[in-house]
Structure formats: structure tokens, C-alpha cells
Design a protein around this motif. Sequence first.
Motif, PDB file in Angstrom:
ATOM      1  N   ILE A  92      75.068 118.494  61.014  1.00 58.87           N
ATOM      2  CA  ILE A  92      75.772 117.234  61.267  1.00 58.87           C
ATOM      3  C   ILE A  92      76.464 116.744  59.999  1.00 58.87           C
ATOM      4  O   ILE A  92      75.835 116.593  58.950  1.00 58.87           O
ATOM      5  N   ARG A  94      78.953 113.714  58.441  1.00 60.17           N
ATOM      6  CA  ARG A  94      79.333 112.317  58.723  1.00 60.17           C
ATOM      7  C   ARG A  94      80.300 111.801  57.667  1.00 60.17           C
ATOM      8  O   ARG A  94      80.106 112.056  56.470  1.00 60.17           O
ATOM      9  N   ALA A  98      76.916 105.902  61.548  1.00 62.84           N
ATOM     10  CA  ALA A  98      76.859 105.631  62.993  1.00 62.84           C
ATOM     11  C   ALA A  98      75.574 106.258  63.529  1.00 62.84           C
ATOM     12  O   ALA A  98      74.896 106.997  62.808  1.00 62.84           O
ATOM     13  N   GLY A  99      75.270 105.944  64.775  1.00 64.88           N
ATOM     14  CA  GLY A  99      74.198 106.623  65.495  1.00 64.88           C
ATOM     15  C   GLY A  99      72.875 106.636  64.766  1.00 64.88           C
ATOM     16  O   GLY A  99      72.413 105.616  64.252  1.00 64.88           O
ATOM     17  N   SER A 100      72.258 107.819  64.718  1.00 61.65           N
ATOM     18  CA  SER A 100      70.904 107.928  64.159  1.00 61.65           C
ATOM     19  C   SER A 100      70.876 107.598  62.665  1.00 61.65           C
ATOM     20  O   SER A 100      69.861 107.134  62.147  1.00 61.65           O
ATOM     21  N   ASP A 175      81.783 111.403  62.884  1.00 60.91           N
ATOM     22  CA  ASP A 175      80.771 112.427  62.585  1.00 60.91           C
ATOM     23  C   ASP A 175      80.840 113.505  63.653  1.00 60.91           C
ATOM     24  O   ASP A 175      81.545 113.352  64.654  1.00 60.91           O
ATOM     25  N   PHE A 176      80.143 114.588  63.450  1.00 59.28           N
ATOM     26  CA  PHE A 176      80.117 115.666  64.441  1.00 59.28           C
ATOM     27  C   PHE A 176      78.969 116.612  64.160  1.00 59.28           C
ATOM     28  O   PHE A 176      78.404 116.618  63.067  1.00 59.28           O
ATOM     29  N   LYS A 177      78.668 117.403  65.199  1.00 57.58           N
ATOM     30  CA  LYS A 177      77.582 118.390  65.117  1.00 57.58           C
ATOM     31  C   LYS A 177      78.176 119.783  65.301  1.00 57.58           C
ATOM     32  O   LYS A 177      78.979 120.003  66.213  1.00 57.58           O
ATOM     33  N   ASP A 197      81.783 115.610  73.306  1.00 50.61           N
ATOM     34  CA  ASP A 197      80.322 115.650  73.461  1.00 50.61           C
ATOM     35  C   ASP A 197      79.633 115.762  72.100  1.00 50.61           C
ATOM     36  O   ASP A 197      78.479 115.342  71.951  1.00 50.61           O
ATOM     37  N   THR A 198      80.308 116.375  71.148  1.00 48.80           N
ATOM     38  CA  THR A 198      79.647 116.733  69.885  1.00 48.80           C
ATOM     39  C   THR A 198      80.257 116.038  68.662  1.00 48.80           C
ATOM     40  O   THR A 198      79.850 116.324  67.536  1.00 48.80           O
ATOM     41  N   CYS A 199      81.250 115.181  68.905  1.00 49.15           N
ATOM     42  CA  CYS A 199      81.892 114.435  67.809  1.00 49.15           C
ATOM     43  C   CYS A 199      81.901 112.953  68.148  1.00 49.15           C
ATOM     44  O   CYS A 199      81.981 112.600  69.322  1.00 49.15           O
ATOM     45  N   ARG A 200      81.879 112.097  67.139  1.00 49.47           N
ATOM     46  CA  ARG A 200      82.239 110.691  67.364  1.00 49.47           C
ATOM     47  C   ARG A 200      83.698 110.534  66.971  1.00 49.47           C
ATOM     48  O   ARG A 200      84.080 110.854  65.838  1.00 49.47           O
ATOM     49  N   ARG A 216      76.382 107.802  76.553  1.00 44.15           N
ATOM     50  CA  ARG A 216      75.042 107.528  76.016  1.00 44.15           C
ATOM     51  C   ARG A 216      74.701 106.039  76.098  1.00 44.15           C
ATOM     52  O   ARG A 216      73.579 105.664  76.376  1.00 44.15           O
TER      53      ARG A 216
HETATM   54  P1  TMP Z   1      73.437 111.158  65.776  1.00 43.55           P
HETATM   55  O1  TMP Z   1      74.041 110.010  65.016  1.00 43.55           O
HETATM   56  O2  TMP Z   1      72.862 110.734  67.102  1.00 43.55           O
HETATM   57  O3  TMP Z   1      72.480 111.926  64.941  1.00 43.55           O
HETATM   58  O4  TMP Z   1      74.639 112.143  66.150  1.00 43.55           O
HETATM   59  C1  TMP Z   1      75.453 112.706  65.148  1.00 43.55           C
HETATM   60  C2  TMP Z   1      76.557 113.520  65.786  1.00 43.55           C
HETATM   61  O5  TMP Z   1      76.038 114.652  66.434  1.00 43.55           O
HETATM   62  C3  TMP Z   1      77.372 112.777  66.842  1.00 43.55           C
HETATM   63  O6  TMP Z   1      78.740 113.096  66.657  1.00 43.55           O
HETATM   64  C4  TMP Z   1      76.899 113.310  68.147  1.00 43.55           C
HETATM   65  C5  TMP Z   1      76.426 114.694  67.819  1.00 43.55           C
HETATM   66  N1  TMP Z   1      75.253 115.104  68.587  1.00 43.55           N
HETATM   67  C6  TMP Z   1      75.311 116.255  69.357  1.00 43.55           C
HETATM   68  O7  TMP Z   1      76.339 116.916  69.422  1.00 43.55           O
HETATM   69  N2  TMP Z   1      74.182 116.627  70.042  1.00 43.55           N
HETATM   70  C7  TMP Z   1      73.030 115.928  69.992  1.00 43.55           C
HETATM   71  O8  TMP Z   1      72.060 116.316  70.635  1.00 43.55           O
HETATM   72  C8  TMP Z   1      72.981 114.737  69.189  1.00 43.55           C
HETATM   73  C9  TMP Z   1      71.729 113.931  69.103  1.00 43.55           C
HETATM   74  C10 TMP Z   1      74.112 114.384  68.498  1.00 43.55           C
END
Ligand code: TMP
Length: 238
Positions: A92, A94, A98-100, A175-177, A197-200, A216
Motif C-alpha cells: 500500500i 499513500r 485516509a482510511g486505516s 492511496d492504492f494497493k 476497487d484498489t485505489c482511492r 464501503r
Molecule cells: P486502507 O486505508 O483501508 O488500508 O486502504 C488503503 C488502500 O488499499 C485503499 O486505496 C484501498 C486499498 N485496499 C484494497 O485494495 N484492498 C483491501 O482489502 C483494503 C483493506 C484496502
Amino acid sequence: MQKLEQLYEGKAKRVYATDDPELLIVDYKDDATAFNGVKKGSIAGKGIINNQMSNRLMQRLEREGIPTHFVQELSERETLVKRVQIVPLEVIVRNLAAGSFSKRYGVPEGQPFDRPTIEFSYKNDELGDPLINTSHLLAIHLATEEEVETIKRYAFRVNEVLRAFWAQCGVTLVDFKLEFGRLADGTIILADEISPDTCRLWDSATGKKLDKDRFRRDLGGVEDAYTEVMRRLCEHDA
Ligand code: TMP
């Protein structure tokens, strides 16, 4: 290329064998889950958008020298990819809190960082994808030291390329994963998908969320947001 037996079904995609042992077909679903599968739903047309967006972004990354699993888009929802052994890490990156991250450190969402951050989660549904540091992931042999260095270097480079591109589209890459995999010879390449799904992705002018956080967090307008970011990408991805 023919789809042979289904090898795997994930939350958002199915993976099939082909007659070439080094190639797989990924088929994107409209299913959406959050919070490790606790929240379930469907986003109409998501599979098409995620497939096409991921493919365009991966081709852009390839042009910038980042190796990816992308081979060929076969249909609206199907893509031929290189077979890899997935490194069980969610990587991840950033640019803004944001988020977690915001939750864990008590930092307001949207606070920019002086430089991008990186973190890893151990990709393990039973454990709920726990955060993991480099020393711990080396201890349990999730990757080698050299692989971790390669993954970090690629991940920051992906951020530079995608952040600049999304900025042209009037979108802030918050951010993104990413997920990486190993080819048979051990080469590390980018795998999985890059999508809302995997980026903000926030509208640069208004801050409006144009990604899966709308699902979400029950913000509504999920399909419209996916359609809007895809439209902007197509406009700028000549
Ligand atoms: P987070 O802030 O919830 O940790 O998420 C960070 C980034 O990762 C966000 O862009 C969403 C992405 N993400 C996924 O693609 N799969 C996941 O299971 C989670 C929790 C986050």
C-alpha cells in the motif's frame, strides 16, 4: 486462447487455466465485498470498468519500464495474463492520509504527506490481512530481502507514474494497493488489478470520492463514480 478449468475464485475475479501453462485468463465479476468479506454487494458494470481500467494502467506502466502480468484484453471482462505465484503481501502506497492510516494514527483524512509512504499487509483472509513490517515478513519467508527491495522500488515508481496521470484527469491519487508475483524464473512483476476497487481516487476540484469507499461507507452513487473515473481515464489515455 481458450478458457480451461477454473483454478481460483476470489472476491472480485475468477482465474482460469489456458492451454499455455504460463498464461491464465482473469474474469472480472461485479461482486463487491468490504471488511474482509463481511459486507457483500454488487456494483453493476464494475467488472468491465475494472478490467479495462487495470489493463490501460498496466500498459502505461509497462511503457514506463515496470513489468506487469498484462498480456492481452480478450473481452469486456476477460484478460490474458502471465501466470505468477503471488507474493502474499498487499503493498500500500499513500500520498495523503485516509482510511486505516487515518484511523490508526488519528490523522485527518486528506492530510498530505511530504513524501509517499509504503506499508505491507500479510495477505491472509483468516488473519484479516494484518499489517506486517519487513523484519517480520522476512522472518516468515513471505519474500526475500532482494524481492522486498524490488517491490518497494516498483511500488514508488508506480505511484509516480499513476499520480501524474490521474492528475491530468483531474483526479487525486490518494492511496492504492498493489500485489506482485513471481514468474517461473523468479522475476518479480506487478499482478492483480489497479482499479477503483484498489485505489482511492478523489476529484481534484471537489474532493468527491470516485472509488470503492462509496460502497464501503454507503455513500451512494457507486456505479456513477466508477463510470466517471473511467470516462476521465479514457479522455486522457489516448
Ligand atoms: P486502507 O486505508 O483501508 O488500508 O486502504 C488503503 C488502500 O488499499 C485503499 O486505496 C484501498 C486499498 N485496499 C484494497 O485494495 N484492498 C483491501 O482489502 C483494503 C483493506 C484496502
